[in-house]
Design a protein around this motif. Structure first.
Motif, PDB file in Angstrom:
ATOM      1  N   UNK A  59       0.838  -1.199   0.000  1.00 39.49           N
ATOM      2  CA  UNK A  59       0.000   0.000   0.000  1.00 39.49           C
ATOM      3  C   UNK A  59       0.870   1.244   0.000  1.00 39.49           C
ATOM      4  N   UNK A  60       0.558   2.185  -0.907  1.00 37.60           N
ATOM      5  CA  UNK A  60       1.176   3.507  -0.925  1.00 37.60           C
ATOM      6  C   UNK A  60       0.027   4.497  -0.786  1.00 37.60           C
ATOM      7  N   UNK A  61       0.015   5.213   0.328  1.00 39.67           N
ATOM      8  CA  UNK A  61      -1.041   6.168   0.633  1.00 39.67           C
ATOM      9  C   UNK A  61      -0.505   7.570   0.409  1.00 39.67           C
ATOM     10  N   UNK A  62      -1.163   8.320  -0.468  1.00 39.30           N
ATOM     11  CA  UNK A  62      -0.687   9.648  -0.843  1.00 39.30           C
ATOM     12  C   UNK A  62      -1.672  10.695  -0.353  1.00 39.30           C
ATOM     13  N   UNK A  63      -1.224  11.492   0.621  1.00 40.35           N
ATOM     14  CA  UNK A  63      -2.070  12.547   1.149  1.00 40.35           C
ATOM     15  C   UNK A  63      -2.135  13.705   0.159  1.00 40.35           C
ATOM     16  N   UNK A  64      -3.235  14.431   0.226  1.00 38.93           N
ATOM     17  CA  UNK A  64      -3.528  15.497  -0.723  1.00 38.93           C
ATOM     18  C   UNK A  64      -2.657  16.731  -0.589  1.00 38.93           C
ATOM     19  N   UNK A  65      -1.689  16.714   0.313  1.00 40.72           N
ATOM     20  CA  UNK A  65      -0.843  17.881   0.474  1.00 40.72           C
ATOM     21  C   UNK A  65      -1.146  18.634   1.754  1.00 40.72           C
ATOM     22  N   UNK A  66      -1.847  17.966   2.683  1.00 42.46           N
ATOM     23  CA  UNK A  66      -2.109  18.574   3.983  1.00 42.46           C
ATOM     24  C   UNK A  66      -0.784  18.774   4.715  1.00 42.46           C
ATOM     25  N   UNK A  67      -0.817  19.591   5.749  1.00 41.74           N
ATOM     26  CA  UNK A  67       0.354  19.807   6.578  1.00 41.74           C
ATOM     27  C   UNK A  67       0.873  18.461   7.089  1.00 41.74           C
ATOM     28  N   UNK A  68       2.174  18.163   6.941  1.00 42.75           N
ATOM     29  CA  UNK A  68       2.714  16.869   7.373  1.00 42.75           C
ATOM     30  C   UNK A  68       2.423  16.535   8.841  1.00 42.75           C
ATOM     31  N   UNK A  69       2.396  17.530   9.727  1.00 41.09           N
ATOM     32  CA  UNK A  69       2.043  17.285  11.123  1.00 41.09           C
ATOM     33  C   UNK A  69       0.608  16.799  11.260  1.00 41.09           C
ATOM     34  N   UNK A  70      -0.291  17.402  10.473  1.00 40.05           N
ATOM     35  CA  UNK A  70      -1.695  16.978  10.483  1.00 40.05           C
ATOM     36  C   UNK A  70      -1.834  15.553   9.945  1.00 40.05           C
ATOM     37  N   UNK A  71      -1.033  15.234   8.940  1.00 40.70           N
ATOM     38  CA  UNK A  71      -1.078  13.874   8.375  1.00 40.70           C
ATOM     39  C   UNK A  71      -0.634  12.861   9.426  1.00 40.70           C
ATOM     40  N   UNK A  72       0.437  13.179  10.152  1.00 47.03           N
ATOM     41  CA  UNK A  72       0.911  12.262  11.204  1.00 47.03           C
ATOM     42  C   UNK A  72      -0.156  12.067  12.278  1.00 47.03           C
ATOM     43  N   UNK A  73      -0.827  13.150  12.685  1.00 46.02           N
ATOM     44  CA  UNK A  73      -1.912  13.040  13.678  1.00 46.02           C
ATOM     45  C   UNK A  73      -3.055  12.189  13.129  1.00 46.02           C
ATOM     46  N   UNK A  74      -3.389  12.418  11.876  1.00 46.37           N
ATOM     47  CA  UNK A  74      -4.476  11.671  11.247  1.00 46.37           C
ATOM     48  C   UNK A  74      -4.151  10.176  11.208  1.00 46.37           C
ATOM     49  N   UNK A  75      -2.933   9.839  10.803  1.00 51.69           N
ATOM     50  CA  UNK A  75      -2.521   8.430  10.709  1.00 51.69           C
ATOM     51  C   UNK A  75      -2.504   7.794  12.096  1.00 51.69           C
ATOM     52  N   UNK A  76      -2.077   8.554  13.109  1.00 47.50           N
ATOM     53  CA  UNK A  76      -2.066   8.020  14.480  1.00 47.50           C
ATOM     54  C   UNK A  76      -3.485   7.715  14.965  1.00 47.50           C
ATOM     55  N   UNK A  77      -4.455   8.545  14.555  1.00 46.25           N
ATOM     56  CA  UNK A  77      -5.840   8.362  14.995  1.00 46.25           C
ATOM     57  C   UNK A  77      -6.635   7.425  14.092  1.00 46.25           C
ATOM     58  N   UNK A  78      -6.166   7.181  12.889  1.00 45.61           N
ATOM     59  CA  UNK A  78      -6.878   6.348  11.912  1.00 45.61           C
ATOM     60  C   UNK A  78      -5.915   5.294  11.386  1.00 45.61           C
ATOM     61  N   UNK A  79      -5.978   4.095  11.940  1.00 48.18           N
ATOM     62  CA  UNK A  79      -5.033   3.059  11.513  1.00 48.18           C
ATOM     63  C   UNK A  79      -5.081   2.832  10.003  1.00 48.18           C
ATOM     64  N   UNK A  80      -3.903   2.647   9.441  1.00 46.91           N
ATOM     65  CA  UNK A  80      -3.782   2.375   8.003  1.00 46.91           C
ATOM     66  C   UNK A  80      -3.377   0.914   7.828  1.00 46.91           C
ATOM     67  N   UNK A  81      -3.477   0.373   6.623  1.00 53.12           N
ATOM     68  CA  UNK A  81      -3.076  -1.022   6.416  1.00 53.12           C
ATOM     69  C   UNK A  81      -1.639  -1.277   6.872  1.00 53.12           C
ATOM     70  N   UNK A  82      -1.419  -2.416   7.464  1.00 51.48           N
ATOM     71  CA  UNK A  82      -0.097  -2.788   7.948  1.00 51.48           C
ATOM     72  C   UNK A  82       0.942  -2.664   6.836  1.00 51.48           C
ATOM     73  N   UNK A  83       2.067  -2.029   7.154  1.00 53.77           N
ATOM     74  CA  UNK A  83       3.159  -1.884   6.199  1.00 53.77           C
ATOM     75  C   UNK A  83       2.963  -0.790   5.164  1.00 53.77           C
ATOM     76  N   UNK A  84       1.872  -0.029   5.271  1.00 50.60           N
ATOM     77  CA  UNK A  84       1.611   1.020   4.282  1.00 50.60           C
ATOM     78  C   UNK A  84       2.669   2.105   4.347  1.00 50.60           C
ATOM     79  N   UNK A  85       3.035   2.619   3.178  1.00 52.05           N
ATOM     80  CA  UNK A  85       3.937   3.759   3.074  1.00 52.05           C
ATOM     81  C   UNK A  85       3.049   4.986   2.888  1.00 52.05           C
ATOM     82  N   UNK A  86       3.242   5.995   3.730  1.00 50.87           N
ATOM     83  CA  UNK A  86       2.436   7.211   3.658  1.00 50.87           C
ATOM     84  C   UNK A  86       3.325   8.343   3.162  1.00 50.87           C
ATOM     85  N   UNK A  87       2.871   9.018   2.105  1.00 50.69           N
ATOM     86  CA  UNK A  87       3.607  10.163   1.583  1.00 50.69           C
ATOM     87  C   UNK A  87       2.650  11.341   1.444  1.00 50.69           C
ATOM     88  N   UNK A  88       3.209  12.526   1.466  1.00 50.07           N
ATOM     89  CA  UNK A  88       2.419  13.745   1.319  1.00 50.07           C
ATOM     90  C   UNK A  88       2.802  14.411   0.011  1.00 50.07           C
TER      91      UNK A  88
END
Length: 187
Positions: A84-113
């Motif tokens: 899994x490669x999850x690409x955020x829409x360009x939100x603030x990277x800090x907000x993305x980290x908070x979002x990922x911490x509160x919303x589990x993503x698939x195991x092993x997913x790579x998250x990019x902004x």
């Protein structure tokens, strides 16, 4: 009033030129330009799994929250063969980290902004969530725009086809008739 017409026409033409043009099923997957929060490039790496799910999402997109949760369940079903490669829409990277911490993503997913929006444009992402299944040779096999009731069952069937797995006979993959997918427009 007529003097404004050429300006409006120029602005509309410029907007059309900068808007994403969707890639088609069967096309080569574009390379990814964005990097992880740690600064690591993702590139393509399509051969690192039997299939890769590329997901464009936004932290503010309610259908995206459900998508990421249900993709976690799909990952549990398919195992590590699916990347899994999850690409955020360009939100603030800090907000993305908070979002990922509160919303589990698939195991092993790579998250990019995608701060520049270049990946969104090159993949033709016009709404969130948009998902692509890319096979190990780098070919886009399925595209899903939006997510709603029945999407998880349909998507699992598509992933199994790309992986070459036979879907078991169960209500989980048979699914009820899908209702209209919900999506948020990409900015």
């Amino acid at each position: 009033m007529l003097a404004l017409f050429p300006t409006a026409l120029w602005a509309a033409a410029a907007a059309l030129q900068s808007s994403p043009s969707p890639i088609a099923v069967g096309a080569a997957a574009p390379a990814l330009e964005a990097v992880t929060a740690e600064g690591k490039p993702v590139g393509g790496g399509w051969a690192s799994g039997d299939a890769t799910v590329v997901v464009f999402f936004a932290t503010w997109c309610k259908p995206c929250h459900r998508t990421l949760h249900e993709l976690g369940a799909i990952r549990q079903t398919t195992g590590p063969r699916l990347r899994f490669v999850l690409i955020d829409a360009g939100d603030d990277p800090g907000e993305v980290r908070k979002f990922i911490a509160a919303n589990p993503v698939p195991e092993g997913a790579v998250v990019i902004t995608d701060l520049s929006g270049n990946d969104r444009r090159s993949w033709g992402c016009q709404i969130y969530p948009t998902l692509f299944i890319v096979d190990r040779s780098g070919v886009v096999r399925f595209i899903n725009r939006g997510w709603g009731e029945g999407s998880a069952d349909k998507y699992l069937r598509r992933i199994r086809r790309v992986l070459g797995d036979a879907a078991p006979n169960s209500a989980a993959t048979g699914g009820a008739a899908a209702t209209r997918n919900r999506a948020a427009p990409a900015p």
